[in-house]
Enzyme design. Structure first.
Site, PDB file in Angstrom:
ATOM      1  N   SER A 158       4.549 -39.890 -12.491  1.00  0.00           N
ATOM      2  CA  SER A 158       4.769 -41.306 -12.811  1.00  0.00           C
ATOM      3  C   SER A 158       3.431 -42.029 -12.881  1.00  0.00           C
ATOM      4  O   SER A 158       2.462 -41.607 -12.239  1.00  0.00           O
ATOM      5  CB  SER A 158       5.616 -41.971 -11.723  1.00  0.00           C
ATOM      6  OG  SER A 158       5.623 -43.382 -11.878  1.00  0.00           O
ATOM      7  N   TYR A 204       7.795 -43.319  -3.233  1.00  0.00           N
ATOM      8  CA  TYR A 204       7.834 -42.846  -4.624  1.00  0.00           C
ATOM      9  C   TYR A 204       6.409 -42.585  -5.111  1.00  0.00           C
ATOM     10  O   TYR A 204       6.097 -41.539  -5.671  1.00  0.00           O
ATOM     11  CB  TYR A 204       8.499 -43.907  -5.488  1.00  0.00           C
ATOM     12  CG  TYR A 204       8.786 -43.511  -6.913  1.00  0.00           C
ATOM     13  CD1 TYR A 204       7.828 -43.714  -7.918  1.00  0.00           C
ATOM     14  CD2 TYR A 204       9.998 -42.945  -7.269  1.00  0.00           C
ATOM     15  CE1 TYR A 204       8.087 -43.365  -9.218  1.00  0.00           C
ATOM     16  CE2 TYR A 204      10.263 -42.598  -8.585  1.00  0.00           C
ATOM     17  CZ  TYR A 204       9.305 -42.822  -9.548  1.00  0.00           C
ATOM     18  OH  TYR A 204       9.570 -42.472 -10.861  1.00  0.00           O
TER      19      TYR A 204
HETATM   20  C1  GCO Z   1       9.242 -48.953 -10.151  1.00  0.00           C
HETATM   21  C2  GCO Z   1       9.693 -47.973 -11.208  1.00  0.00           C
HETATM   22  C3  GCO Z   1       8.556 -47.019 -11.472  1.00  0.00           C
HETATM   23  C4  GCO Z   1       9.011 -46.059 -12.523  1.00  0.00           C
HETATM   24  C5  GCO Z   1       8.225 -46.366 -13.722  1.00  0.00           C
HETATM   25  C6  GCO Z   1       6.938 -45.579 -13.745  1.00  0.00           C
HETATM   26  O1  GCO Z   1      10.052 -49.312  -9.312  1.00  0.00           O
HETATM   27  O2  GCO Z   1       8.059 -49.331 -10.252  1.00  0.00           O
HETATM   28  O3  GCO Z   1      10.824 -47.241 -10.764  1.00  0.00           O
HETATM   29  O4  GCO Z   1       8.193 -46.413 -10.283  1.00  0.00           O
HETATM   30  O5  GCO Z   1       8.874 -44.769 -12.089  1.00  0.00           O
HETATM   31  O6  GCO Z   1       9.006 -46.080 -14.841  1.00  0.00           O
HETATM   32  O7  GCO Z   1       7.195 -44.229 -13.895  1.00  0.00           O
END
Ligand code: GCO
Length: 254
Positions: free
Chosen positions: A145, A158
């Site tokens: 990501s 994440y």
């Molecule tokens: C968030 C989104 C991002 C996605 C984005 C980048 O909450 O910022 O979920 O984390 O992953 O599309 O990949």
């Protein structure tokens, strides 16, 4: 007709493929002749996704398991190899999100996201490699990501997991290359997926993405399919340890 992007006769596992980015990558690879094995947690949704691809004349089958159940993941890869005699490509895409200000986080929240988004990918990459090494060929592709490259508040686990994936991909890339296996990470920007619906539907965040991204819009899931085809096909044969950013230019803009 060039076979540069052909995936004919390739057996391809895609995790988190019931919908969104996983489904889009699975469809793109099936369209290039791959036999795609769609993974998801919910059997019903997964069966519907596989049926949709089969209705288009593609080769697709469901493999329902929760990637955070490491024993189930291990068994699932072994079952694929038993059924198909091989596993050529593993697109390790399944992921969850948790968005909260730091002081509202419980330890279990962080653990759950890292287990699904990072540890599960390690387990599946190891099991995929176990199948690929004897054949002297294979492609492992992680869905990272832009959150592993740049940052925004509240998405701590994440971001940690996605940055970790990119680092892990490089160690695996250098270790597995002598065995004919490449390992790469696709780093999506802001895609219109179910996981991001709360963001798309938030007018302030929606407008922010449109100004923050040079292309001025959210990406559609199908805009990620080509990156997976590229890395899985002959076209990507010398790409290894790479972070393929698909974000409309977001991370390069000041
Ligand atoms: C968030 C989104 C991002 C996605 C984005 C980048 O909450 O910022 O979920 O984390 O992953 O599309 O990949």
């Amino acid at each position: 007709m060039s076979d540069l992007f052909s995936l004919q006769d390739r057996v391809i596992l895609v995790t988190g493929a019931s919908r969104g980015l996983g489904y889009a990558m699975a469809e793109a690879m099936a369209a290039e002749g791959g036999t795609v094995i769609l993974n998801g947690r919910d059997r019903k949704t997964l069966d519907a996704a596989a049926a949709k691809l089969k209705a288009k004349g593609f080769k697709a089958e469901p493999a329902a398991f929760d990637v955070s159940d490491f024993a189930a993941s291990t068994k699932a890869v072994a079952d694929i190899v038993k059924r198909h005699g091989r596993l050529d490509v593993a697109v390790l895409n399944a992921g969850i999100q948790h968005r909260k200000p730091l002081l509202e986080w419980e330890n279990a929240d962080f653990q759950r996201v890292v287990d699904t988004n990072l540890t599960a990918c390690f387990v599946l990459a190891r099991e995929a490699a176990r199948a690929m090494v004897p054949r002297g060929q294979g492609r492992i592709i992680f869905t990272g990501s832009v959150m592993g490259i740049v940052a925004r508040p509240t998405v701590h686990a994440y971001a940690a997991a996605k940055a970790g994936l990119a680092g892990m991909a490089k160690t695996l890339a250098v270790e597995l290359a002598p065995k004919g296996i490449t390992v790469n990470t696709i780093c999506p920007g802001f895609f219109e997926t179910e996981m991001n619906t709360p963001l798309v539907q938030n007018p302030e965040f929606n407008n922010w993405v449109k100004t923050r991204c040079p292309l001025g819009r959210w990406a559609k899931p199908e805009e990620l399919g080509g990156a997976a085809v590229f890395l899985a096909s002959k076209a990507g044969s010398y790409v290894n340890g790479h972070m393929l950013v698909v974000d409309g230019g977001l991370v390069v803009m000041m």
